[in-house]
Design a protein around this motif. Structure first.
Motif, PDB file in Angstrom:
ATOM      1  N   THR A  70     -15.636  13.170  19.797  1.00  0.00           N
ATOM      2  CA  THR A  70     -16.478  13.881  20.763  1.00  0.00           C
ATOM      3  C   THR A  70     -17.957  13.578  20.570  1.00  0.00           C
ATOM      4  O   THR A  70     -18.685  13.410  21.553  1.00  0.00           O
ATOM      5  N   THR A  71     -18.411  13.480  19.318  1.00  0.00           N
ATOM      6  CA  THR A  71     -19.828  13.194  19.074  1.00  0.00           C
ATOM      7  C   THR A  71     -20.180  11.798  19.547  1.00  0.00           C
ATOM      8  O   THR A  71     -21.241  11.583  20.154  1.00  0.00           O
ATOM      9  N   ALA A  72     -19.301  10.838  19.309  1.00  0.00           N
ATOM     10  CA  ALA A  72     -19.551   9.465  19.761  1.00  0.00           C
ATOM     11  C   ALA A  72     -19.635   9.403  21.286  1.00  0.00           C
ATOM     12  O   ALA A  72     -20.515   8.741  21.844  1.00  0.00           O
ATOM     13  N   ILE A  73     -18.756  10.102  21.959  1.00  0.00           N
ATOM     14  CA  ILE A  73     -18.772  10.133  23.421  1.00  0.00           C
ATOM     15  C   ILE A  73     -20.042  10.822  23.910  1.00  0.00           C
ATOM     16  O   ILE A  73     -20.713  10.350  24.836  1.00  0.00           O
ATOM     17  N   ALA A  74     -20.409  11.930  23.289  1.00  0.00           N
ATOM     18  CA  ALA A  74     -21.597  12.680  23.700  1.00  0.00           C
ATOM     19  C   ALA A  74     -22.867  11.863  23.500  1.00  0.00           C
ATOM     20  O   ALA A  74     -23.792  11.939  24.308  1.00  0.00           O
ATOM     21  N   SER A  75     -22.914  11.068  22.443  1.00  0.00           N
ATOM     22  CA  SER A  75     -24.126  10.285  22.161  1.00  0.00           C
ATOM     23  C   SER A  75     -24.357   9.217  23.228  1.00  0.00           C
ATOM     24  O   SER A  75     -25.482   8.775  23.430  1.00  0.00           O
ATOM     25  N   ARG A  76     -23.323   8.833  23.919  1.00  0.00           N
ATOM     26  CA  ARG A  76     -23.439   7.814  24.970  1.00  0.00           C
ATOM     27  C   ARG A  76     -23.863   8.391  26.312  1.00  0.00           C
ATOM     28  O   ARG A  76     -24.128   7.656  27.241  1.00  0.00           O
ATOM     29  N   SER A  77     -23.914   9.718  26.427  1.00  0.00           N
ATOM     30  CA  SER A  77     -24.205  10.328  27.721  1.00  0.00           C
ATOM     31  C   SER A  77     -25.642  10.099  28.168  1.00  0.00           C
ATOM     32  O   SER A  77     -25.919  10.097  29.356  1.00  0.00           O
ATOM     33  N   GLY A  78     -26.579   9.960  27.215  1.00  0.00           N
ATOM     34  CA  GLY A  78     -27.969   9.722  27.577  1.00  0.00           C
ATOM     35  C   GLY A  78     -28.712  10.964  28.028  1.00  0.00           C
ATOM     36  O   GLY A  78     -29.903  10.921  28.271  1.00  0.00           O
ATOM     37  N   ASP A  79     -28.045  12.080  28.138  1.00  0.00           N
ATOM     38  CA  ASP A  79     -28.675  13.342  28.545  1.00  0.00           C
ATOM     39  C   ASP A  79     -29.489  13.880  27.368  1.00  0.00           C
ATOM     40  O   ASP A  79     -28.964  14.069  26.292  1.00  0.00           O
ATOM     41  N   THR A  80     -30.762  14.126  27.587  1.00  0.00           N
ATOM     42  CA  THR A  80     -31.615  14.618  26.504  1.00  0.00           C
ATOM     43  C   THR A  80     -32.038  16.069  26.712  1.00  0.00           C
ATOM     44  O   THR A  80     -32.849  16.585  25.961  1.00  0.00           O
ATOM     45  N   ARG A  81     -31.494  16.735  27.724  1.00  0.00           N
ATOM     46  CA  ARG A  81     -31.869  18.130  27.992  1.00  0.00           C
ATOM     47  C   ARG A  81     -31.252  19.093  26.988  1.00  0.00           C
ATOM     48  O   ARG A  81     -31.775  20.168  26.765  1.00  0.00           O
ATOM     49  N   THR A  82     -30.136  18.715  26.393  1.00  0.00           N
ATOM     50  CA  THR A  82     -29.480  19.563  25.395  1.00  0.00           C
ATOM     51  C   THR A  82     -29.224  18.728  24.144  1.00  0.00           C
ATOM     52  O   THR A  82     -29.230  17.505  24.190  1.00  0.00           O
ATOM     53  N   SER A  83     -28.956  19.414  23.043  1.00  0.00           N
ATOM     54  CA  SER A  83     -28.725  18.703  21.786  1.00  0.00           C
ATOM     55  C   SER A  83     -27.428  17.900  21.854  1.00  0.00           C
ATOM     56  O   SER A  83     -26.513  18.224  22.616  1.00  0.00           O
ATOM     57  N   GLU A  84     -27.359  16.863  21.032  1.00  0.00           N
ATOM     58  CA  GLU A  84     -26.140  16.065  20.954  1.00  0.00           C
ATOM     59  C   GLU A  84     -24.962  16.927  20.511  1.00  0.00           C
ATOM     60  O   GLU A  84     -23.840  16.731  20.956  1.00  0.00           O
ATOM     61  N   ASP A  85     -25.239  17.914  19.642  1.00  0.00           N
ATOM     62  CA  ASP A  85     -24.182  18.814  19.178  1.00  0.00           C
ATOM     63  C   ASP A  85     -23.589  19.608  20.353  1.00  0.00           C
ATOM     64  O   ASP A  85     -22.370  19.770  20.445  1.00  0.00           O
ATOM     65  N   SER A  86     -24.444  20.088  21.242  1.00  0.00           N
ATOM     66  CA  SER A  86     -23.945  20.851  22.389  1.00  0.00           C
ATOM     67  C   SER A  86     -23.275  19.948  23.410  1.00  0.00           C
ATOM     68  O   SER A  86     -22.305  20.350  24.056  1.00  0.00           O
ATOM     69  N   ARG A  87     -23.762  18.712  23.537  1.00  0.00           N
ATOM     70  CA  ARG A  87     -23.067  17.769  24.422  1.00  0.00           C
ATOM     71  C   ARG A  87     -21.684  17.451  23.864  1.00  0.00           C
ATOM     72  O   ARG A  87     -20.713  17.324  24.610  1.00  0.00           O
ATOM     73  N   ALA A  88     -21.568  17.348  22.525  1.00  0.00           N
ATOM     74  CA  ALA A  88     -20.254  17.130  21.906  1.00  0.00           C
ATOM     75  C   ALA A  88     -19.342  18.325  22.162  1.00  0.00           C
ATOM     76  O   ALA A  88     -18.146  18.157  22.418  1.00  0.00           O
ATOM     77  N   ALA A  89     -19.901  19.534  22.109  1.00  0.00           N
ATOM     78  CA  ALA A  89     -19.103  20.726  22.413  1.00  0.00           C
ATOM     79  C   ALA A  89     -18.622  20.695  23.861  1.00  0.00           C
ATOM     80  O   ALA A  89     -17.490  21.093  24.158  1.00  0.00           O
ATOM     81  N   ALA A  90     -19.456  20.191  24.771  1.00  0.00           N
ATOM     82  CA  ALA A  90     -19.057  20.093  26.179  1.00  0.00           C
ATOM     83  C   ALA A  90     -17.935  19.070  26.358  1.00  0.00           C
ATOM     84  O   ALA A  90     -16.993  19.298  27.128  1.00  0.00           O
ATOM     85  N   VAL A  91     -18.016  17.942  25.646  1.00  0.00           N
ATOM     86  CA  VAL A  91     -16.940  16.937  25.701  1.00  0.00           C
ATOM     87  C   VAL A  91     -15.642  17.560  25.183  1.00  0.00           C
ATOM     88  O   VAL A  91     -14.572  17.398  25.785  1.00  0.00           O
ATOM     89  N   LEU A  92     -15.737  18.264  24.077  1.00  0.00           N
ATOM     90  CA  LEU A  92     -14.584  18.962  23.511  1.00  0.00           C
ATOM     91  C   LEU A  92     -13.988  19.933  24.531  1.00  0.00           C
ATOM     92  O   LEU A  92     -12.774  19.962  24.753  1.00  0.00           O
ATOM     93  N   LEU A  93     -14.852  20.709  25.161  1.00  0.00           N
ATOM     94  CA  LEU A  93     -14.388  21.700  26.133  1.00  0.00           C
ATOM     95  C   LEU A  93     -13.768  21.040  27.357  1.00  0.00           C
ATOM     96  O   LEU A  93     -12.730  21.495  27.853  1.00  0.00           O
ATOM     97  N   GLU A  94     -14.372  19.969  27.842  1.00  0.00           N
ATOM     98  CA  GLU A  94     -13.791  19.247  28.983  1.00  0.00           C
ATOM     99  C   GLU A  94     -12.379  18.776  28.662  1.00  0.00           C
ATOM    100  O   GLU A  94     -11.466  18.902  29.486  1.00  0.00           O
TER     101      GLU A  94
END
Length: 137
Positions: free
Chosen positions: A98-122
């Protein structure tokens, strides 16, 4: 059903929440030092504020699928969280990649940790389709 996903780490806990229909996952602000008493209280408060019906905690299994030191720490933290948020169910869910996938999103509005949580949730929402699911713990 509204679900809160957590990407636990000793420094930060990434957070994401679903919409009430259990369809969309949105990253939200992370929580600093979630393993502390104050951090754990903040996570529990977040769950109640967002009126979640389930919490999904990312389980960092090793690539082989076996437990690591981080896996054991996460399991212990999830146990403490379960006690703090009763009767909200807390489920552990495989978070590999999930962290690897989140790091590729390029979104900088939220932390990478929260983007990883979103990938997990999806992933969790896609698998469970709004049902209550099970626990891999």
């Amino acid at each position: 059903m509204r679900v809160l996903a957590l990407d636990y780490g000793s420094a930060r806990c990434g957070c994401a929440v679903s919409d009430p229909t259990g369809t969309l996952a949105t990253p939200i602000d992370h929580i600093e030092r979630p393993g502390t008493r104050k951090g754990l209280v903040r996570v529990a408060d977040l769950a109640r504020e967002r009126e979640v019906e389930r919490i999904v905690v990312g389980l960092p299994l090793g690539l082989s699928g076996h437990d690591t030191d981080q896996t054991r720490e996460t399991r212990a933290w999830a146990d403490k969280l379960r006690e703090r948020v009763k009767p909200i169910p807390v489920e552990l869910y495989d978070e590999r990649f999930t962290t690897a996938i989140a790091s590729r999103s390029g979104d900088t509005r939220t932390s990478e940790d929260s983007r990883a949580a979103a990938v997990l949730l999806e992933d969790w929402l896609a698998l469970h389709g709004g049902t209550t699911g099970g626990d891999i713990a």
